[in-house]
Design a protein around this motif. Structure first.
Motif, PDB file in Angstrom:
ATOM      1  N   GLU A  65      36.699  55.741  40.086  1.00 35.15           N
ATOM      2  CA  GLU A  65      37.292  54.754  39.369  1.00 35.15           C
ATOM      3  C   GLU A  65      37.846  53.429  39.938  1.00 35.15           C
ATOM      4  N   GLN A  66      37.906  53.394  41.289  1.00 38.66           N
ATOM      5  CA  GLN A  66      38.122  52.165  42.203  1.00 38.66           C
ATOM      6  C   GLN A  66      36.695  51.451  42.173  1.00 38.66           C
ATOM      7  N   ILE A  67      35.913  52.492  42.413  1.00 32.39           N
ATOM      8  CA  ILE A  67      34.501  51.587  42.553  1.00 32.39           C
ATOM      9  C   ILE A  67      34.046  50.907  40.957  1.00 32.39           C
ATOM     10  N   ALA A  68      34.278  51.485  40.253  1.00 34.36           N
ATOM     11  CA  ALA A  68      34.083  50.912  38.817  1.00 34.36           C
ATOM     12  C   ALA A  68      34.895  49.830  38.492  1.00 34.36           C
ATOM     13  N   GLU A  69      36.217  49.904  39.089  1.00 36.02           N
ATOM     14  CA  GLU A  69      37.253  48.662  38.654  1.00 36.02           C
ATOM     15  C   GLU A  69      36.787  47.527  39.600  1.00 36.02           C
ATOM     16  N   ARG A  70      36.596  47.844  40.982  1.00 35.60           N
ATOM     17  CA  ARG A  70      36.351  46.596  41.768  1.00 35.60           C
ATOM     18  C   ARG A  70      35.099  45.984  41.833  1.00 35.60           C
ATOM     19  N   TYR A  71      33.932  47.029  41.671  1.00 39.77           N
ATOM     20  CA  TYR A  71      32.623  46.588  41.880  1.00 39.77           C
ATOM     21  C   TYR A  71      31.679  46.593  40.692  1.00 39.77           C
ATOM     22  N   GLY A  72      32.054  47.126  39.692  1.00 37.11           N
ATOM     23  CA  GLY A  72      31.410  47.414  38.357  1.00 37.11           C
ATOM     24  C   GLY A  72      30.183  48.152  38.576  1.00 37.11           C
ATOM     25  N   ARG A  73      30.083  49.162  39.625  1.00 36.19           N
ATOM     26  CA  ARG A  73      29.309  50.212  39.756  1.00 36.19           C
ATOM     27  C   ARG A  73      29.675  51.643  39.363  1.00 36.19           C
TER      28      ARG A  73
END
Length: 483
Positions: A68-76
């Motif tokens: 979830e953090q990766i999707a939120e911060r980096y869009g991946r």
């Protein structure tokens, strides 16, 4: 005016333009800085050294980043997609590890000291010549020379094997273990060599000189193994002073004998003191089981072969009935060159280690190893040539080595040096058998008088040196040799 406003890139779009369909990953606005650049800079060292994106993914997960953090911060969508992009963005860079300390880098000064302690005992022969005044044997040599040579060869072989055994004990159990080995082995070797001297006819003076020489050799072995070259040099000062004076005028026989006794007695006292010191030191637990004594046998056989080769070089012309040979300067040059030989052994190991680090293929390592070996052998032979010419100029009544004797001496030097190099790498039987074979061939040729001693030495030692250097080249060209 409205047209000008559309040219301003930092003006945000209306909020309703940012809406995305449900279930899709929100992408960052075009005007915002990509946080992936900041992450790539932060993990630059890890990304550059990675050989696969999964290594970077493991680091991201270890840092606690969730999907979830990766999707939120980096869009991946997950750590693997993020790691693959980081891997693609950062160029590969695998820095060389810091160079480890070179254990074979040593100062030449200590080997100059060892050259002195190898050479100064030669003055003892000048001081002890009155003790050999019991007539001449059938070769024209002083009576008792045979007993002196036989006992010296036994002592040479025994002390070579004893030194190897003591060094092994020193590495496994420290100075107390080496001291115990030397405390038993040195007197036993002197006793065996004395028996060899007594087995041949000799006048009392020659036997006394031989016994003094054997006791000195035993004491010198103890001091050299325990690293006490300075004490040995101090013990040799009386002989050195008497020998230097003998170059001007021979001292009285009684004074010469007193100086010999002072040096031999000083060496014996120093050796006994050092052995006693090792027994007072705290014993170390053995790092490994001590190998059987038979493992030192090839080192003794190598010492015996070298002793015979050196004796033939020194006395071959006299034994063959020739006069005017250059045996004395040859032996003096060989003993003087031993310090340079030891230093070049260390340099060879250091340069071979560097060659391994600079090589990327086996063929390149073999080529570099051959180059290193050639440089070191050439350096030693150059030093031996200079010392031979200098010794011939200083030796009274002896001509300079001719076009056969000098190459023959250099071939002998190459045999000794390459044999010592192989022993330093733990290859003992090959140099032992080759040196014994060369010694046997030279002795047979001398006994049968099939050729001049210098010519026989040149042919035999050249062949032995070529074989030893070929083995050494193959050895240095293997990666496992340098581990």
């Amino acid at each position: 005016m409205s047209g000008l406003l559309r040219l301003v890139p930092d003006e945000p779009e209306p909020a309703h333009d940012l809406a995305v369909a449900p279930g899709r990953t929100r992408s960052r606005p075009r005007w915002a800085a990509d946080p992936l650049d900041e992450l790539a800079e932060e993990l630059g060292a890890v990304c550059a050294a990675a050989v696969h994106p999964d290594e970077i993914a493991a680091v991201l997960e270890a840092d606690g980043l969730t999907g979830e953090q990766i999707a939120e911060r980096y869009g991946r969508k997950d750590a693997f997609e993020l790691a693959a992009e980081l891997y693609a963005r950062v160029p590969r860079s695998h820095p060389e590890p810091a160079p480890s300390p070179d254990p074979w880098r040593v100062r030449p000064g200590q080997f100059l000291l060892r050259s002195l302690v190898f050479t100064l005992p030669g003055f003892g022969y000048a001081l002890g010549s009155p003790l050999m005044g019991g007539g001449r044997d059938r070769f024209g040599l002083p009576a008792g020379t045979g007993a002196l040579v036989a006992s010296a060869l036994v002592a040479w072989a025994w002390n070579q094997a004893l030194a190897h055994r003591a060094y092994v004990r020193l590495a496994a159990g420290g100075r107390p273990a080496a001291g115990r080995c030397l405390g038993v082995g040195a007197p036993l070797g002197a006793l065996l060599a004395t028996g060899a001297a007594l087995a041949l006819p000799a006048p009392a003076g020659a036997l006394a000189f031989a016994c003094g020489q054997l006791l000195y050799l035993a004491a010198a072995t103890v001091l050299l193994v325990l690293g006490r070259e300075r004490l040995l040099l101090l013990a040799l000062l009386p002989v050195a002073a008497g020998g230097a004076a003998a170059l001007v005028t021979p001292p009285p026989p009684a004074l010469g004998a007193a100086l010999l006794l002072a040096s031999a007695g000083g060496a014996l006292l120093a050796a006994g003191y050092e052995i006693a010191r090792t027994r007072r030191e705290e014993a170390q637990p053995a790092a490994a089981p001590s190998p059987r004594p038979v493992t030192s046998l090839p080192y003794g056989l190598f010492g015996l072969g070298c002793g015979v080769l050196t004796t033939v070089a020194a006395l071959g012309d006299v034994l063959a009935g020739h006069r005017g040979g250059a045996g004395g300067p040859a032996v003096l040059a060989l003993t003087l060159s031993m310090g340079a030989a030891e230093w070049l052994l260390y340099r060879c190991r250091s340069m071979a280690r560097s060659a391994l680090a600079a090589s990327t293929t086996h063929a390149r390592l073999l080529l570099r190893a051959a180059r290193v070996l050639t440089l070191c052998v050439a350096g030693y032979l150059a030093a031996l040539t200079v010392l031979t010419l200098a010794a011939g100029a200083l030796w009274p009544g002896t001509p300079q080595p001719d076009a056969v004797r000098l190459p023959a001496l250099l071939a002998l030097g190459a045999v000794l040096w390459s044999g010592l190099l192989l022993q330093a790498y733990g290859i003992a039987w090959t140099p032992a058998l080759l040196c014994l074979g060369a010694a046997g061939a030279e002795t047979t040729a001398l006994a049968l008088r099939t050729t001049a001693p210098a010519t026989g030495q040149l042919v035999v030692c050249t062949g032995a040196a070529a074989a030893l250097l070929a083995v050494a080249t193959a050895l240095l060209g293997r990666i496992t040799t340098h581990r």
